[in-house]
Design a protein around this motif. Structure first.
Motif, PDB file in Angstrom:
ATOM      1  N   ASN A  80       0.819  -1.203   0.000  1.00  0.00           N
ATOM      2  CA  ASN A  80       0.000   0.000   0.000  1.00  0.00           C
ATOM      3  C   ASN A  80       0.855   1.255   0.000  1.00  0.00           C
ATOM      4  OD1 ASN A  80      -2.340  -1.422  -0.038  1.00  0.00           O
ATOM      5  ND2 ASN A  80      -2.480  -1.527   2.196  1.00  0.00           N
ATOM      6  N   VAL A  81       0.298   2.316  -0.546  1.00  0.00           N
ATOM      7  CA  VAL A  81       1.011   3.569  -0.652  1.00  0.00           C
ATOM      8  C   VAL A  81       1.409   4.091   0.704  1.00  0.00           C
ATOM      9  CG1 VAL A  81       0.768   5.973  -1.211  1.00  0.00           C
ATOM     10  CG2 VAL A  81      -0.186   4.260  -2.705  1.00  0.00           C
ATOM     11  N   LYS A  82       0.434   4.098   1.565  1.00  0.00           N
ATOM     12  CA  LYS A  82       0.683   4.762   2.829  1.00  0.00           C
ATOM     13  C   LYS A  82      -0.303   4.165   3.817  1.00  0.00           C
ATOM     14  CE  LYS A  82       1.112   9.451   4.511  1.00  0.00           C
ATOM     15  NZ  LYS A  82       0.996  10.842   4.133  1.00  0.00           N
ATOM     16  N   THR A  83       0.202   3.632   4.853  1.00  0.00           N
ATOM     17  CA  THR A  83      -0.737   3.168   5.867  1.00  0.00           C
ATOM     18  C   THR A  83      -0.467   3.999   7.106  1.00  0.00           C
ATOM     19  OG1 THR A  83       0.857   1.438   6.306  1.00  0.00           O
ATOM     20  CG2 THR A  83      -1.076   0.811   5.072  1.00  0.00           C
ATOM     21  N   ALA A  84      -1.478   4.145   7.903  1.00  0.00           N
ATOM     22  CA  ALA A  84      -1.322   4.990   9.070  1.00  0.00           C
ATOM     23  C   ALA A  84      -0.215   4.445   9.970  1.00  0.00           C
ATOM     24  CB  ALA A  84      -2.635   5.026   9.828  1.00  0.00           C
ATOM     25  N   ASP A  85       0.645   5.337  10.401  1.00  0.00           N
ATOM     26  CA  ASP A  85       1.779   4.919  11.223  1.00  0.00           C
ATOM     27  C   ASP A  85       1.360   4.598  12.650  1.00  0.00           C
ATOM     28  OD1 ASP A  85       3.503   5.254   9.149  1.00  0.00           O
ATOM     29  OD2 ASP A  85       3.856   7.370   9.617  1.00  0.00           O
ATOM     30  N   ASN A  86       0.330   5.246  13.074  1.00  0.00           N
ATOM     31  CA  ASN A  86      -0.115   4.985  14.441  1.00  0.00           C
ATOM     32  C   ASN A  86      -1.629   5.139  14.516  1.00  0.00           C
ATOM     33  OD1 ASN A  86      -0.834   7.798  14.949  1.00  0.00           O
ATOM     34  ND2 ASN A  86       1.383   8.132  14.800  1.00  0.00           N
ATOM     35  N   ALA A  87      -2.167   4.730  15.635  1.00  0.00           N
ATOM     36  CA  ALA A  87      -3.616   4.705  15.776  1.00  0.00           C
ATOM     37  C   ALA A  87      -4.229   6.095  15.603  1.00  0.00           C
ATOM     38  CB  ALA A  87      -3.989   4.123  17.134  1.00  0.00           C
ATOM     39  N   ASP A  88      -3.534   7.112  16.068  1.00  0.00           N
ATOM     40  CA  ASP A  88      -4.090   8.468  15.993  1.00  0.00           C
ATOM     41  C   ASP A  88      -4.415   8.879  14.567  1.00  0.00           C
ATOM     42  OD1 ASP A  88      -3.973   8.761  18.635  1.00  0.00           O
ATOM     43  OD2 ASP A  88      -2.157  10.002  18.673  1.00  0.00           O
ATOM     44  N   MET A  89      -3.514   8.511  13.683  1.00  0.00           N
ATOM     45  CA  MET A  89      -3.698   8.932  12.306  1.00  0.00           C
ATOM     46  C   MET A  89      -4.957   8.351  11.693  1.00  0.00           C
ATOM     47  SD  MET A  89       0.089   8.910  10.710  1.00  0.00           S
ATOM     48  CE  MET A  89      -0.403   9.415   9.074  1.00  0.00           C
ATOM     49  N   ALA A 125       3.510   6.845  -6.193  1.00  0.00           N
ATOM     50  CA  ALA A 125       2.659   5.651  -6.182  1.00  0.00           C
ATOM     51  C   ALA A 125       2.409   5.157  -7.605  1.00  0.00           C
ATOM     52  CB  ALA A 125       1.324   5.961  -5.489  1.00  0.00           C
ATOM     53  N   VAL A 126       2.143   6.093  -8.520  1.00  0.00           N
ATOM     54  CA  VAL A 126       1.895   5.714  -9.918  1.00  0.00           C
ATOM     55  C   VAL A 126       3.159   5.093 -10.505  1.00  0.00           C
ATOM     56  CG1 VAL A 126       1.396   6.594 -12.235  1.00  0.00           C
ATOM     57  CG2 VAL A 126       0.098   7.458 -10.266  1.00  0.00           C
ATOM     58  N   ILE A 127       4.291   5.764 -10.289  1.00  0.00           N
ATOM     59  CA  ILE A 127       5.554   5.303 -10.871  1.00  0.00           C
ATOM     60  C   ILE A 127       5.973   3.961 -10.281  1.00  0.00           C
ATOM     61  CG2 ILE A 127       8.041   5.814 -10.915  1.00  0.00           C
ATOM     62  CD1 ILE A 127       7.196   8.802 -11.278  1.00  0.00           C
ATOM     63  N   ASP A 128       5.812   3.810  -8.967  1.00  0.00           N
ATOM     64  CA  ASP A 128       6.228   2.565  -8.306  1.00  0.00           C
ATOM     65  C   ASP A 128       5.145   1.481  -8.341  1.00  0.00           C
ATOM     66  OD1 ASP A 128       8.561   3.886  -7.760  1.00  0.00           O
ATOM     67  OD2 ASP A 128       7.987   4.451  -5.710  1.00  0.00           O
ATOM     68  N   ARG A 129       4.055   1.775  -9.033  1.00  0.00           N
ATOM     69  CA  ARG A 129       2.947   0.818  -9.199  1.00  0.00           C
ATOM     70  C   ARG A 129       2.429   0.299  -7.861  1.00  0.00           C
ATOM     71  NH1 ARG A 129       5.940   0.463 -13.965  1.00  0.00           N
ATOM     72  NH2 ARG A 129       4.639   0.278 -15.813  1.00  0.00           N
ATOM     73  N   LYS A 130       2.180   1.235  -6.966  1.00  0.00           N
ATOM     74  CA  LYS A 130       1.606   0.861  -5.676  1.00  0.00           C
ATOM     75  C   LYS A 130       0.087   0.970  -5.761  1.00  0.00           C
ATOM     76  CE  LYS A 130       5.596   1.920  -2.919  1.00  0.00           C
ATOM     77  NZ  LYS A 130       6.168   2.699  -1.833  1.00  0.00           N
ATOM     78  N   SER A 131      -0.586   0.193  -4.922  1.00  0.00           N
ATOM     79  CA  SER A 131      -2.042   0.203  -5.029  1.00  0.00           C
ATOM     80  C   SER A 131      -2.643   1.331  -4.206  1.00  0.00           C
ATOM     81  CB  SER A 131      -2.617  -1.146  -4.616  1.00  0.00           C
ATOM     82  OG  SER A 131      -2.479  -1.309  -3.236  1.00  0.00           O
ATOM     83  N   LEU A 132      -3.693   1.887  -4.762  1.00  0.00           N
ATOM     84  CA  LEU A 132      -4.356   3.026  -4.140  1.00  0.00           C
ATOM     85  C   LEU A 132      -5.796   3.052  -4.637  1.00  0.00           C
ATOM     86  CD1 LEU A 132      -3.981   5.658  -2.457  1.00  0.00           C
ATOM     87  CD2 LEU A 132      -3.353   6.804  -4.584  1.00  0.00           C
ATOM     88  N   GLU A 164      -4.728   8.206 -13.021  1.00  0.00           N
ATOM     89  CA  GLU A 164      -4.669   6.820 -13.454  1.00  0.00           C
ATOM     90  C   GLU A 164      -3.338   6.185 -13.097  1.00  0.00           C
ATOM     91  OE1 GLU A 164      -7.073   6.248 -17.429  1.00  0.00           O
ATOM     92  OE2 GLU A 164      -6.014   8.164 -17.457  1.00  0.00           O
ATOM     93  N   GLY A 165      -3.362   4.901 -12.874  1.00  0.00           N
ATOM     94  CA  GLY A 165      -2.148   4.143 -12.597  1.00  0.00           C
ATOM     95  C   GLY A 165      -2.487   2.676 -12.735  1.00  0.00           C
ATOM     96  N   THR A 166      -1.460   1.861 -12.976  1.00  0.00           N
ATOM     97  CA  THR A 166      -1.764   0.445 -13.210  1.00  0.00           C
ATOM     98  C   THR A 166      -2.374  -0.208 -11.974  1.00  0.00           C
ATOM     99  OG1 THR A 166       0.509  -0.103 -12.646  1.00  0.00           O
ATOM    100  CG2 THR A 166       0.017   0.114 -14.979  1.00  0.00           C
ATOM    101  N   GLN A 167      -2.033   0.281 -10.780  1.00  0.00           N
ATOM    102  CA  GLN A 167      -2.581  -0.303  -9.553  1.00  0.00           C
ATOM    103  C   GLN A 167      -3.548   0.657  -8.861  1.00  0.00           C
ATOM    104  OE1 GLN A 167      -1.746  -3.548  -8.694  1.00  0.00           O
ATOM    105  NE2 GLN A 167      -0.797  -3.428 -10.716  1.00  0.00           N
ATOM    106  N   ILE A 168      -4.061   1.614  -9.631  1.00  0.00           N
ATOM    107  CA  ILE A 168      -4.987   2.575  -9.036  1.00  0.00           C
ATOM    108  C   ILE A 168      -6.400   2.283  -9.507  1.00  0.00           C
ATOM    109  CG2 ILE A 168      -5.684   5.019  -9.083  1.00  0.00           C
ATOM    110  CD1 ILE A 168      -2.753   5.747  -8.886  1.00  0.00           C
TER     111      ILE A 168
END
Lengths: 393, 75
Positions: free
Chosen positions: A5-14, A29-36, A53-57
Motif C-alpha cells: 500500500n502507498v501509505k498506511t497509518a503509522d499509528n492509531a491516531d492517524m 505511487a503511480v511510478i512505483d505501481r503501488k495500489s491506491l 490513473e495508474g496500473t494499480q490505481i
C-alpha cells in the motif's frame, strides 16, 4: 509487481483523521505501481474527461454534492484493506468528504492536497543519463497531463527543453544543481499546454529559442532555432543540434543532444506518432510528417535514445517513470513507423483522430503571445490530457 | 422575478456554495426562488449537476465581473 500500500497509518491516531496526501506522493505511487483506491468527488463530466490513473490505481466517482446528507451510501464501495484517497478539483470538497468518512468510522482516509490542480501541475524529475563529458540529462514527467520537459546540465550551465508553465520547478532544480539556465528551447509551438520557455528565459536571463516557421504570428522576440546550428551547455560543450523535422507543426525541430539523445518533441512518441492537425492543416502537413519519420529520422543512428515531449498511456512509463526508447526499437515496434503505404499513413494521420486537447486554439494563441490569460485561466485551459498523438483517446 | 431567499457565498470555495445553497433550499417552501451568488468558477458545473439530480428547478445562471448568480426554484 509491488502491491504494497502507498501509505498506511503509522499509528492509531492517524486513523482518526483525514490525512493529506501530496501530488508528489501520488506520483511516486503511480511510478512505483503501488495500489491506491481513489474516491473522486468531482462532477461526472470532470471525472469522465480526466482522472488520476495508474496500473494499480482503482477509482470511483461519486460527486461531493451527492454526499451532503452523509457518506453511508459510499462506505460499502470502499475496499477494506487499502488506503482511500478522496480527490476533488481544488481540495475543499475532498477534505469535506474525507472528514465525513472518518466520522463514519472509516480508517486510512486521505485527501489530495491542492486537488487535481496540484496533480495537473506536479512535475517529477527523473534522471535519464550522464553525458559524455560529465553532464547530466533529466526528464521532468508531468503525470497529470502526460507532458515531458528536459534539462541538460553541464559545468554549471543548463538548457531547458519544452519548458512547462511551472517555471519555478526548473529554477529550483537548476539552483540545486548549481547551474545557471543559459537556454530555453521549444521544439515547436505547443497546442496542448502553455509554454514556460519564454518566461523562464526572462526570469533567468537565458536565451529563448523557437523554430521560426512556427513563429509567424508571435509577437515577441526569440532566437530562431534552425537546422545546422549548435548550441552549447557548459565549458565541455555539450552539443545540442537542431534537426528540422516538420509534421506535427510546420516548424517542428528535434534536438540531438550529445550525439546520444534525440529529443523528438511531438513528432515521435514511444507508442505513437504526432498528429498533424492541431493548426488545422492536417492534409498539408501529413506529407511532412511522413518524410520526417520515414526519411529524416531514418538517416539518424538507431542507437539514439528517443525522448519525446509527451506520453499518452501509462504503459509508456518505464523504470522510475522515465519515458524513452531506442530509435531502432521504435522502428521495429511503433505502429506509426510501420505503415509502408503512404496512403495508409496519410489516412491514419488525418482521419479518426482523437478529439483535440482542451482549449488548444487559445493555448496556441497564448504561446504566440497574442492573449495573456491570468494564472487561473491558464490552469483551466490546461485541464485534461495532452492528446497530441494520433493513437490517443 | 421575485427572489425569496438570497445566499451570498462570494469568496467561499467548494463545497461551501452548495452546502449553503442546499441548507437554504431545505428551509424553503415549494415554488420559492433562491438566488445564490458565488465567485467559485467550479461551482457552476457542480451546481447544475446537483440541481439536475434534485427535485429543484434550474432557472438561470449569469456572470458579471467574476460573480456567478444562480436562480433556483424549490421543487
Amino acid at each position: 509487481m509491488n502491491n504494497e500500500n502507498v501509505k498506511t497509518a503509522d499509528n492509531a491516531d492517524m486513523n482518526h483523521q483525514a490525512v493529506p496526501m501530496s501530488a508528489q506522493e501520488i506520483a511516486r505511487a503511480v511510478i512505483d505501481r503501488k495500489s491506491l483506491f481513489i474516491l473522486d468527488v468531482r462532477n461526472a463530466d470532470a471525472y469522465a474527461d480526466w482522472k488520476i490513473e495508474g496500473t494499480q490505481i482503482n477509482s470511483i466517482n461519486v460527486p461531493y454534492f451527492e454526499l451532503l446528507e452523509g457518506v453511508e451510501s459510499v462506505l460499502p464501495l470502499l475496499p477494506d484493506n487499502s488506503p482511500v484517497l478522496v480527490v476533488c478539483a481544488k481540495e475543499g470538497s475532498s477534505k469535506f468528504v474525507a472528514e465525513q468518512l472518518v466520522d463514519a468510522g472509516r480508517d486510512d482516509v486521505h485527501y489530495l492536497e491542492g486537488g487535481m490542480k496540484a496533480w495537473s501541475e506536479h512535475l517529477e524529475p527523473v534522471k535519464v543519463g550522464d553525458l559524455k563529458d560529465g553532464g547530466e540529462l533529466y526528464q521532468f514527467v508531468r503525470l497529470g497531463k502526460g507532458c515531458l520537459s528536459y534539462m541538460v546540465l553541464s559545468d554549471g550551465e543548463a538548457a531547458v527543453v519544452d519548458t512547462l508553465r511551472m517555471t519555478e520547478v526548473f529554477e529550483k532544480f537548476a539552483k540545486e544543481k548549481g547551474a545557471r539556465i543559459k537556454h530555453t528551447l521549444d521544439t515547436h509551438l505547443h497546442a496542448d499546454h502553455i509554454s514556460g520557455g519564454r518566461k523562464l528565459a526572462e526570469e533567468s536571463g537565458a536565451d529563448y529559442w523557437l523554430p521560426p516557421k512556427d513563429a509567424d504570428e508571435v509577437v515577441f522576440s526569440y532566437n530562431p532555432l534552425e537546422d545546422g546550428q549548435t548550441l552549447t551547455v557548459g565549458n565541455t560543450e555539450i552539443a545540442i543540434q537542431p534537426v528540422y523535422s516538420p509534421g506535427h507543426t510546420i516548424g517542428s525541430t528535434s534536438l540531438v543532444v550529445d550525439d546520444q539523445y534525440l529529443l523528438s518533441g511531438d513528432i515521435l512518441f514511444v507508442a505513437s506518432i504526432g498528429r498533424p492537425d492541431l493548426a488545422g492543416k492536417a492534409g498539408d502537413w501529413a506529407g511532412d510528417l511522413r518524410s520526417t519519420l520515414y526519411e529524416t529520422y531514418r538517416s539518424l543512428s538507431e542507437e539514439l535514445t528517443v525522448l519525446p515531449a509527451h506520453f499518452g498511456q501509462l504503459s509508456e512509463l518505464g523504470e522510475d517513470g522515465r519515458v524513452s526508447a531506442k530509435l531502432g526499437d521504435l522502428y521495429a515496434n511503433n505502429p506509426g513507423l510501420n505503415m509502408e503505404e503512404e496512403t495508409t499513413f496519410r489516412q491514419a494521420v488525418t482521419t479518426n483522430l482523437p478529439s483535440q486537447p482542451n482549449a488548444y486554439q487559445e493555448i496556441r494563441r497564448t504561446n504566440m503571445g497574442l492573449i495573456q490569460p491570468d494564472d487561473e485561466e491558464q490552469r483551466e485551459m490546461e485541464i485534461g490530457p495532452n492528446r497530441c498523438a494520433i493513437h490517443d483517446k | 422575478m421575485n427572489i425569496d431567499v438570497r445566499v451570498d457565498t462570494k469568496g467561499m470555495a467548494c463545497p461551501m456554495p452548495i452546502v449553503k445553497g442546499k441548507k437554504a433550499l431545505d428551509g424553503m417552501q415549494q415554488g420559492q426562488i433562491l438566488e445564490l451568488l458565488s465567485t467559485d468558477k467550479g461551482a457552476l458545473n457542480d451546481f447544475q449537476a446537483w440541481v439536475k439530480k434534485s427535485p429543484n428547478e434550474w432557472i438561470s445562471h449569469e456572470e458579471s465581473n467574476g460573480v456567478h448568480r444562480f436562480l433556483i426554484r424549490k421543487g
